[in-house]
Write an enzyme that holds these catalytic residues in place. Structure first.
Site, PDB file in Angstrom:
ATOM      1  N   HIS A   1       0.816  -1.210   0.000  1.00 59.46           N
ATOM      2  CA  HIS A   1       0.000   0.000   0.000  1.00 59.46           C
ATOM      3  C   HIS A   1       0.856   1.270   0.000  1.00 59.46           C
ATOM      4  CE1 HIS A   1      -3.511   2.508   0.927  1.00 59.46           C
ATOM      5  NE2 HIS A   1      -2.720   3.144   1.778  1.00 59.46           N
TER       6      HIS A   1
ATOM      7  N   HIS B   1       3.342   6.239  -1.714  1.00 64.54           N
ATOM      8  CA  HIS B   1       4.030   7.370  -1.103  1.00 64.54           C
ATOM      9  C   HIS B   1       5.549   7.272  -1.237  1.00 64.54           C
ATOM     10  CE1 HIS B   1       0.268   8.701   0.674  1.00 64.54           C
ATOM     11  NE2 HIS B   1       0.067   7.490   1.132  1.00 64.54           N
TER      12      HIS B   1
ATOM     13  N   LYS C   1      -4.471  10.322  -8.156  1.00 65.27           N
ATOM     14  CA  LYS C   1      -4.107  10.503  -6.745  1.00 65.27           C
ATOM     15  C   LYS C   1      -4.247  11.985  -6.428  1.00 65.27           C
ATOM     16  CE  LYS C   1      -2.365   9.231  -2.705  1.00 65.27           C
ATOM     17  NZ  LYS C   1      -3.003   8.256  -1.808  1.00 65.27           N
TER      18      LYS C   1
END
Length: 405
Positions: free
Chosen positions: A281, A296, A339
Site C-alpha cells: 500500500h 508514497h 491521486k
C-alpha cells in the site's frame, strides 16, 4: 460515547436488564436510561458517565412495565464504552475478539486503542520508564535523519515541481505541469544494497484491491533480503537500539521477525481476499474504487514516470528542506487512475522511510507522530489495520504517510 439520537450506531454503556446486558445499540437501553432519569453527562454508579440516551418512545408500554420492575445498578467495571475506546477499560485483560486493547502490553503489541494514552496514562508517556515521550521522538528522529548515509546528494536528483495547486484545485484532475517531475536521477543510487533489494520488491504485487496476492518462495526471499540489508545500516541499528531500550523488542532477531509481519503480512482490503499489505500500500501503491490508494514512495514514482506510466500534474506542498530528503505533496495520474494528494519523501533511502514509519507506528499508532528532521518539524500519520491481527493480537500497518499542511 453516544450523543442523543445515536442509539443503534455506537455502544456507550451496558446496563443490566434481568439476565441480559443492554448496550446503547439496544433500544431498551435508551428507554432504560430515560427511566433512570439519565441525560447527557449524567453518571451511573461510581462516576462512570453514560453520555446521552435516545428517544424514549422506542419501547411500548409492555416493555416499559418490564423495565420498571427490573432496573438494577451495575458496578463501573460492568459498564462498557465504545469497542474502539479505552474509556473504562484500562488494565482490561487481553481478549482476541476486542477491536483494540487497553492493557500495558498493547504498547508492545502495537494494538492499543487510539485513546489509550489519554485514558490509561492520564499524566502522559512519562509515567512509564518504557513509554516514548514527545521529546524522545524529536531526538531519535534527528538521529535517524543524521544516520541516513544512503540518501541522495543534491547533485543526484533534479526535480521540477512546476505548478503549486491550491486546496481547491487538488481534486479537479487537471494536468498543470507540462514537464515530468524528475528531470534527472543518478541511478547509481539504485546499485546500493538497500535500494536494489527494495526495487526488486516493487513488481511483486497486483495493484487492484480485491485480487488475491500470491507470494512465491522467491518473493519471500526478496522480503527477507531487503530486511537483512536495511538492518545492516546504522540508521536501522539506531532504531532497534532505541526500541530495545524501551522494552519493545528483546533482540534484533525479534525485531526483524516483527518487521516482516508488520510490513509484509497480508490482509484483506476487499471481500476476504488476502490482497494487501502495508508495504504494498505505502511503497508500491494500490488502486481501489478507481482511485490510487497509498503510493508514497519517490523511487516507485520515478521509475514509473520514466516508463510513461505516471503523469505528474502538480504539487500542493513543498517542504522547507534545501537538501535531501525533502517532502512534496503530489497530484498525479497512474495509468489513468488519479491521486489527489500523495505526500512523499524525495531523495531519502528506503531504510529512512521504513525506519521513520516503523518508529511512528510503534510509538503513536493511529495518531500524528511529531518529529524533527534537520531542525524542521514534520508529522507522520500512521494507521493500524484493525480487521485482522498476527501473533498475540499485533496489528499490521494499514498506512503511513507524511502529513502535508
Amino acid at each position: 460515547s453516544c450523543s442523543s439520537g445515536q442509539v443503534n450506531q455506537r455502544c456507550c454503556c451496558r446496563l443490566a436488564w434481568g439476565s441480559r446486558a443492554l448496550s446503547c445499540r439496544d433500544p431498551s437501553a435508551a428507554a432504560l436510561g430515560s427511566l433512570m432519569g439519565l441525560g447527557m453527562g449524567d453518571e451511573v454508579g461510581q462516576g462512570v458517565g453514560c453520555m446521552g440516551w435516545g428517544e424514549t418512545s422506542l419501547l411500548g408500554q409492555e416493555a416499559w412495565s418490564m423495565l420498571r420492575t427490573t432496573v438494577v445498578f451495575v458496578s463501573p467495571k460492568a459498564l462498557y464504552t465504545a469497542p474502539d475506546s479505552c474509556y473504562g477499560r484500562c488494565e482490561e485483560p487481553y481478549n482476541e475478539k476486542d477491536e483494540c486493547h487497553c492493557s500495558p502490553e498493547c504498547e508492545r503489541d502495537h494494538s492499543c486503542c487510539e485513546d489509550y494514552y489519554r485514558h490509561c496514562q492520564p499524566e502522559g508517556f512519562s509515567r512509564s520508564r518504557d513509554s516514548i515521550t514527545d521529546q524522545e521522538l524529536l531526538h531519535i528522529s534527528e538521529q535517524l535523519y543524521g544516520a541516513d548515509h544512503n540518501k541522495a546528494q543534491p547533485s543526484d536528483i533534479t526535480i521540477n515541481p512546476q505548478y503549486q495547486a491550491s486546496p481547491e484545485e487538488t481534486g479537479d484532475q487537471q494536468d498543470r505541469s507540462p514537464q515530468p517531475l524528475y528531470g534527472y536521477v543518478n541511478e547509481k543510487l539504485f546499485s546500493k544494497p538497500t535500494y536494489s533489494s527494495f526495487i526488486k520488491l516493487l513488481d511483486n504485487y497486483r495493484r487492484s484491491t480485491g485480487k488475491e496476492e500470491e507470494v512465491t518462495e522467491e518473493e519471500l526471499r526478496e522480503q527477507e533480503n531487503f530486511l537483512r540489508e536495511v538492518m545492516k545500516t546504522e540508521l536501522m541499528k539506531k532504531l532497534f537500539t532505541f526500541l530495545h531500550s524501551k522494552n519493545r523488542y528483546g533482540s534484533e532477531q525479534e525485531f526483524l521477525a516483527d518487521l516482516q509481519e508488520m510490513w509484509f503480512g497480508l490482509y484483506s482490503r476487499g471481500d476476504g481476499e488476502q490482497d494487501s499489505s502495508g508495504f504494498e500500500h505505502i511503497f508500491s501503491g494500490e488502486v481501489k474504487k478507481g482511485k490510487v490508494s497509498g503510493f508514497h514512495n519517490w523511487i516507485r514514482f520515478y521509475l514509473l514516470e520514466k516508463q510513461g506510466m505516471v503523469n505528474y500534474f502538480s504539487h500542493n506542498f513543498n517542504g522547507p528542506w534545501d537538501t535531501y530528503p525533502d517532502v512534496l505533496g503530489l497530484q498525479f495520474s497512474w495509468d489513468g487512475f488519479y491521486k489527489e494528494v500523495g505526500a512523499a519523501f524525495i531523495g531519502c533511502s528506503p531504510e529512512f522511510e521504513l525506519g521513520l514509519y516503523t518508529l511512528c507506528f510503534i510509538a503513536r499508532p493511529g495518531r500524528e507522530c511529531h518529529l524533527s528532521l534537520g531542525g524542521h518539524s514534520l508529522s507522520i500519520q500512521t494507521y493500524p489495520w484493525t480487521k485482522s491481527t498476527y501473533g498475540n493480537g499485533r496489528k499490521f500497518i494499514a498506512t503511513a504517510y507524511v502529513v502535508s499542511p
